[in-house]
Design an enzyme around this catalytic site. Structure first.
Site, PDB file in Angstrom:
ATOM      1  N   TYR A  20       0.819  -1.211   0.000  1.00 34.43           N
ATOM      2  CA  TYR A  20       0.000   0.000   0.000  1.00 34.43           C
ATOM      3  C   TYR A  20       0.857   1.269   0.000  1.00 34.43           C
ATOM      4  O   TYR A  20       0.462   2.308   0.486  1.00 34.43           O
ATOM      5  CB  TYR A  20      -0.955   0.011   1.205  1.00 34.43           C
ATOM      6  N   LYS A  73       3.540 -14.659   3.889  1.00 35.33           N
ATOM      7  CA  LYS A  73       3.641 -15.518   2.711  1.00 35.33           C
ATOM      8  C   LYS A  73       5.124 -15.584   2.330  1.00 35.33           C
ATOM      9  O   LYS A  73       5.515 -15.330   1.181  1.00 35.33           O
ATOM     10  CB  LYS A  73       2.758 -14.900   1.595  1.00 35.33           C
ATOM     11  N   ASP A 103      -2.778 -17.497   2.997  1.00 39.48           N
ATOM     12  CA  ASP A 103      -3.855 -18.112   2.208  1.00 39.48           C
ATOM     13  C   ASP A 103      -4.510 -19.258   2.996  1.00 39.48           C
ATOM     14  O   ASP A 103      -5.727 -19.330   3.123  1.00 39.48           O
ATOM     15  CB  ASP A 103      -3.362 -18.563   0.819  1.00 39.48           C
ATOM     16  N   ASP A 152      -6.005  -6.145   5.608  1.00 36.94           N
ATOM     17  CA  ASP A 152      -7.198  -5.576   4.976  1.00 36.94           C
ATOM     18  C   ASP A 152      -8.151  -6.700   4.574  1.00 36.94           C
ATOM     19  O   ASP A 152      -9.354  -6.673   4.870  1.00 36.94           O
ATOM     20  CB  ASP A 152      -6.753  -4.770   3.748  1.00 36.94           C
ATOM     21  N   ASP A 168     -11.850  -8.173   6.520  1.00 42.32           N
ATOM     22  CA  ASP A 168     -13.140  -8.197   5.824  1.00 42.32           C
ATOM     23  C   ASP A 168     -13.706  -9.620   5.813  1.00 42.32           C
ATOM     24  O   ASP A 168     -14.916  -9.822   5.937  1.00 42.32           O
ATOM     25  CB  ASP A 168     -13.003  -7.702   4.375  1.00 42.32           C
TER      26      ASP A 168
HETATM   27 MG    MG Z   1     -10.865  -2.700   3.392  1.00 35.58          MG
END
Ligand code: MG
Ligand code: NAI
Length: 325
Positions: free
Chosen positions: A120, A166, A198, A222, A226
């Site tokens: 990001y 990862k 994962d 992130d 969710d």
């Molecule tokens: Mg988000």
């Protein structure tokens, strides 16, 4: 001393749930003062800028900020605001509540997400037509900092830490991340687990009760938070805190929800729970707990907004919460 809270509702349902949260803060009579700033798609359309300098100053000068959501300009608004408060840790609790239909009622997780780097960083380029790149940045300092914060947070709750990574594929960058975590854990003398992100996504869906605090690189945090929202009944329930060394910003995890914006039916719980995190952060622990209890009771007994299967409005739910205070 009166603490000053910057209120940035933003766009869409941010303009519905943030006022609901401010009502709750107001009802506590703590003597907080509020200053409101504009940001987001609407501000861009009106002023030519999604994030005016004036709003950034409000946020940097305030003791803490409550933010709603920004629409298409989200990356131009929330990323600079998170960095304006110097936030290095994004705390995202995801828990199921009695009275709310959850896929996994046993879920009680907290994601501690690295908030400054990873993928990001915005370092992207188009090398030539059809060929694009992104630079993933992982530093020793940021990895140690998020680990320090995450282990301290878990210590306070008596919780076990799992570190998502990862490093089997992103050997250098997530290798660095894991090394930072390992150093801090050794200094603190604590044990922890690691999990490939994962596989962790699958395990979180199947056995969320096996996890407590999950320390994550930026993108993984992130996505996994969710995913956890899906386990507990949706994004309307997830608050978050962006913590810096001497400032902080609080926001629901959700966005502007264009599909329901303007209908007055957004679930205000995530924004109100974010306000509770803000109160905790400022040292109003009692007030923070009172708000959380009022939200929990309201989730248990209703009324519920349509995302939770009810037909109540944002106003109905926030009034019920304020009444319960
Ligand atoms: Mg988000
Ligand atoms: P979203 O979180 O806005 O909505 C996803 C789904 O969850 C929608 O069906 C929505 O109705 C539902 N939902 C979310 N919050 C809810 C609430 N409080 N009550 C009831 N239902 C709720 O995510 P989406 O659709 O991916 O993004 C919409 C816009 O929001 C985009 O423009 C995106 O850029 C922006 N966004 C901004 C964020 C921020 O400012 N931090 C974060 C995520 C998205």
């Amino acid at each position: 001393m009166t603490e000053e809270i910057a209120i940035i509702p933003g766009d869409g349902i941010g303009r519905e749930v943030v006022p609901a949260a401010v009502r709750v803060l107001d009802a506590l009579d703590l003597g907080l003062s509020f200053v409101t700033g504009e940001a987001g798609d609407g501000t861009l359309a009106e002023t030519g800028e999604a994030l005016p300098d004036k709003t950034v100053s409000l946020v940097t000068n305030a003791d803490a900020t409550l933010f709603g959501a920004a629409g298409e300009t989200a990356a131009d608004v929330i990323l600079p605001l998170r960095s304006a408060v110097g936030s290095f840790a994004n705390v995202r609790p995801a828990r199921a509540y009695p009275g709310v239909d959850a896929l996994k009622p046993e879920t009680d997780l907290v994601f501690i997400r690295e908030n400054t780097e990873g993928v990001y960083t915005g370092i992207e380029s188009e090398l030539s037509a059809g060929v694009t790149t992104l630079t993933r940045v992982v530093t020793e300092d940021a990895s140690r900092q998020i680990a320090q914060f995450g282990f301290e947070y878990a210590d306070e709750r008596g919780d076990r830490v799992t570190v998502a990574h990862k490093a089997n594929v992103m050997r250098t960058t997530d290798g660095q991340f894991l090394e930072g975590v390992a150093d801090v854990a050794e200094e603190r003398g604590v044990e922890y687990d690691t999990a490939l992100m994962d596989a962790l996504a699958m395990h979180l869906v199947m056995h969320p009760d096996e996890y407590d605090v999950v320390i994550c690189p930026n993108l993984a945090g992130d996505m996994l938070s969710d995913l956890a929202a899906g386990l507990v009944g949706g994004l309307g329930l997830l608050p978050s805190a962006n913590i810096g060394h001497d400032n902080a910003l609080f926001e629901p995890v959700h966005g502007t929800a264009p599909d329901i914006a303007g209908d007055g039916i957004a679930n205000p719980a995530a924004a109100i729970l974010s306000a509770a995190l803000l109160l905790d952060h400022l040292g109003y622990d009692d007030a923070g707990s009172r708000v959380r209890t009022a939200v929990e009771k309201t989730l248990e007994k209703g009324p519920h907004t349509p995302d939770l299967g009810g037909n109540a409005s944002t106003e109905d739910v926030s009034s019920a919460i304020t009444d319960r205070l």
